[in-house]
Design a protein around this motif. Structure first.
Motif, PDB file in Angstrom:
ATOM      1  N   PRO A   1      33.267  57.632  27.690  1.00 56.61           N
ATOM      2  CA  PRO A   1      34.016  56.707  27.079  1.00 56.61           C
ATOM      3  C   PRO A   1      35.262  56.222  27.920  1.00 56.61           C
ATOM      4  N   GLU A   2      35.722  55.296  27.557  1.00 55.86           N
ATOM      5  CA  GLU A   2      36.847  54.387  28.093  1.00 55.86           C
ATOM      6  C   GLU A   2      38.123  55.330  27.725  1.00 55.86           C
ATOM      7  N   CYS A   3      38.356  56.073  26.558  1.00 58.03           N
ATOM      8  CA  CYS A   3      39.477  57.007  26.164  1.00 58.03           C
ATOM      9  C   CYS A   3      39.007  58.285  25.512  1.00 58.03           C
ATOM     10  N   VAL A   4      39.640  59.599  26.006  1.00 58.49           N
ATOM     11  CA  VAL A   4      39.268  60.832  25.680  1.00 58.49           C
ATOM     12  C   VAL A   4      40.640  61.260  25.490  1.00 58.49           C
ATOM     13  N   ASP A   5      40.421  62.564  24.640  1.00 59.26           N
ATOM     14  CA  ASP A   5      41.614  63.393  24.423  1.00 59.26           C
ATOM     15  C   ASP A   5      41.834  64.195  25.422  1.00 59.26           C
ATOM     16  N   VAL A   6      41.045  65.018  26.256  1.00 60.94           N
ATOM     17  CA  VAL A   6      41.110  65.735  27.269  1.00 60.94           C
ATOM     18  C   VAL A   6      40.063  65.441  28.425  1.00 60.94           C
ATOM     19  N   LEU A   7      40.623  65.094  29.453  1.00 64.19           N
ATOM     20  CA  LEU A   7      39.519  64.991  30.569  1.00 64.19           C
ATOM     21  C   LEU A   7      39.809  66.143  31.504  1.00 64.19           C
ATOM     22  N   ILE A   8      38.613  66.748  31.839  1.00 61.66           N
ATOM     23  CA  ILE A   8      38.499  68.024  32.592  1.00 61.66           C
ATOM     24  C   ILE A   8      37.877  67.490  33.978  1.00 61.66           C
ATOM     25  N   VAL A   9      38.711  67.848  35.042  1.00 67.52           N
ATOM     26  CA  VAL A   9      37.923  67.199  36.401  1.00 67.52           C
ATOM     27  C   VAL A   9      37.491  68.569  37.155  1.00 67.52           C
ATOM     28  N   GLY A  10      36.339  68.695  37.275  1.00 70.08           N
ATOM     29  CA  GLY A  10      35.917  70.010  38.089  1.00 70.08           C
ATOM     30  C   GLY A  10      35.284  70.759  37.314  1.00 70.08           C
TER      31      GLY A  10
END
Length: 633
Positions: free
Chosen positions: A30-39
């Motif tokens: 989605p375009e907006c999230v609460d938490v984005l985890i990278v990796g």
């Protein structure tokens, strides 16, 4: 494992019903999230698994790989990690497929024939389970990630990695609902090369030693290389070395050292082969050392034994380096406490060191768990944003202690045999420091979620700030012997253990008064902070442990109601919160619990937050007023 409380379950009870953000979860990021985890390494996957239990939060995890990891570099699983796996429901399954370390052999030059090596000592890994009831394992990192991925996929939020997306950069726009704008690029698939932006309330960078997230927030990786190189190979081989299926530290008179790690499956093993000091003008040429050269070096060290490699699953050369990031979030030290951190880093993005102490994956997972439950509580409205400031404060000190330990251990491993005054110095260090590499020396300082030690004497075996060390008890409802701490799953709840005074349930007592206060007082954390419309134990999992043995305690009307809450849509009684002592291993004796009773508060990641008398209800209320000072939604 408890289930059926929402209705009959005929399939795998580990697959929970989708809820909230897990219902009709969109395939496309989605375009907006609460938490984005990278990796999607160990820190990222455990964070995703924990956040998958918070269905009211939209969490996504992106990884630049096109799919699951197949060959992992890390393989050492310390006892604290297996304890963690228990909370996530897969300790038994991963233990069954892993190699278990029960002892370590130390080899040194033969005093009579120094050109040969000989076994000098064998040290038991954890004699009589003194450190932990959980084992020390070796298993491929890829399998660890698989299990966390399974947990996340089966949890209510139905989190699955979005593969093939690499991090390009981020910008923070304070004051906006989704203040972190993250730029991503498709690294594989039909959209390869295309870029897009995702906005998030919080970002967690778990993208490794060369972290782009760390660079984007201006954090510095401080430290230096130790100018010593090792060749690392996972191989299938034939050999006459007798301890090939035992963990070994091998030191030769002139050929360097080997750390031997048997792998899961009965045949594969890993060797860290000493390639020696790296000259200042090497210009990374040591990294070009061939597998054949490393095998030849191993044979030199192993003399008079020989090694013939038949197949190599993985090979690399690395130089030992010890680095730690100056801070683990985006708020500069001089501004700490004045604004909310929005970006966090975990795992190798924060700390790098040698692999020989088997700490990288283990410490990284604790990083991820630490920040994940805190994000879950803040975004759910259970806790204030100030809770997020404790992440860097707690985990930075842990990382620094790890760097210090690993610097000493890796130096000893690289030290020439002739420089040891005592030939058993390496083995003695391994035995003396066993609790640290097992993962049990972490001790968090006093904070809004860690109380003072004024009442520590009431429960000396549960040091405040350290992990809750389980012990055997008897479950009253069915007479089953169980480990008290093993019932604490990774569900984001606080645990409160009420150790009773010596009275029976039908007698007036401090425990009875405490239980009544917890259930009914407007100052009780249960009354004040349990989210409206949820079960009585939705935020606080409260258990009682009586001093009497099983058989003297009945699960009847005299058991206070706080210990037998009604749960689920049918309001069924939860019978698994009432315990008696195990007559063969009295937990009051084993953990130094005062016979007048005590309350032990444990946070969602299993660390002890407070120890209080049963009478100290005002102190208990004040503690949670700091930790949970916003009304839960």
């Amino acid at each position: 494992m408890q289930f059926h409380h929402h209705g009959y379950v005929s399939g795998d009870p580990r697959i929970e019903s989708a809820a909230g953000s897990g219902i009709d979860r969109p395939e496309v990021l989605p375009e907006c999230v609460d938490v984005l985890i990278v990796g999607g390494g160990p820190a990222g996957m455990i964070a995703a698994a924990q956040l998958a239990k918070f269905s009211n939060i939209t969490t996504r995890i992106v990884d630049r790989r096109p799919g699951r990891l197949e060959i992992g570099q890390a393989d050492g699983i310390q006892a604290r990690s297996v304890e963690t796996f228990k909370a996530f429901g897969f300790a038994d399954r991963i233990t069954a497929e892993a190699y278990r370390i029960s002892e370590m052999a130390f080899w040194a030059p033969d005093t009579k024939n120094p050109e040969n090596i000989t076994r000098s000592k064998v040290a038991l890994d954890d004699p009589n389970g003194a450190i932990s009831e959980f084992p020390h394992l070796i298993v491929n990192q890829a399998r660890v990630l698989d299990y966390f991925a399974e947990f996340a996929k089966n949890a209510p939020a139905r989190i699955q990695p979005d593969y093939g997306l690499e991090f390009l950069g981020l910008e923070i726009h304070d004051g906006e609902e989704y203040p972190v704008a993250v730029s991503l690029r498709h690294a594989s698939g039909d959209q390869e090369g295309q870029q897009r932006t995702v906005r998030a309330k919080y970002v967690l960078g778990c993208d490794g030693a060369h972290s782009g997230v760390r660079e984007a927030i201006g954090r510095k990786h401080v430290g230096k290389a130790a100018k010593h190189a090792w060749g690392v190979m996972d191989v299938l081989a034939t050999t006459d070395f007798p301890d090939i299926r035992t963990k070994c530290a091998i030191q030769s008179a002139s050929g360097g050292s080997i750390l031997l790690i048997p792998r899961e499956g009965g045949h594969l093993f890993r060797m860290y082969v000493d390639l020696g000091e790296v000259p200042d003008d090497d210009n990374r040429q040591i990294r070009q050392t061939t597998l054949e050269t490393t095998v030849a070096k191993a044979n030199q060290i192993l003399h008079p034994y020989t090694l013939e490699v038949k197949d190599c699953a993985w090979y690399t050369v690395y130089e030992v380096g010890h680095r730690i990031t100056d801070k683990f979030d985006n708020v500069p030290p001089e501004e700490a406490g004045t604004r909310t951190p929005r970006v966090f880093i975990a795992g190798d993005a924060c700390h790098t060191h040698s692999a020989k102490a088997g700490q990288g994956m283990n410490v990284s997972m604790q990083d991820g768990w630490n920040i994940a439950w805190k994000l879950g509580h803040v975004l759910s409205g259970v806790a204030p944003e100030s809770l997020l400031e404790t992440y860097s404060l707690e985990r930075h000190e842990v990382a620094q202690n790890l760097i210090n330990f690993d610097r000493e251990w890796s130096s000893l491993m690289a030290k020439p045999a002739e420089e040891f005054e005592n030939p058993e110095e390496l083995a003695d260090f391994y035995v003396k420091t066993a609790e640290f590499p097992a993962g049990f020396m972490t001790e968090y300082p006093k904070s809004m979620i860690t109380g003072g030690t004024e009442h520590q004497a009431l429960a000396t075996g549960f040091p405040i700030g350290k992990r809750f060390k389980s012990a055997p008890v008897m479950r009253v409802c069915d007479g089953n012997p169980v480990h008290l701490g093993h019932h604490a799953t990774a569900d984001g709840r606080w645990r409160i253990y009420a150790f009773a005074d010596n009275a029976l349930p039908d007698e007036s007592s401090h425990l009875a008064s405490w239980a009544e206060w917890m259930l009914k007082s407007p100052d009780s954390p249960v009354v004040k902070y349990t989210p409206e419309g949820t079960d009585l134990d939705s935020l606080f999992d409260i258990k009682v442990i009586y001093q009497q043995p099983h058989g003297e305690i009945d699960f009847g009307p005299d058991i206070p109601s706080i210990f037998k809450p009604k749960v689920g849509p049918f309001q069924l009684t939860d019978y698994e919160k009432v315990y008696a002592i195990n007559a063969e291993a009295d937990i009051f004796e084993a953990r130094g619990i005062d016979r007048n009773g005590a309350v032990v508060v444990v946070r969602p990641d299993q660390y002890v937050s407070h120890v209080l008398p049963l009478e100290a209800v005002e102190e208990l209320a004040l503690f949670f007023d700091d930790a949970l000072n916003s009304r839960a939604r």
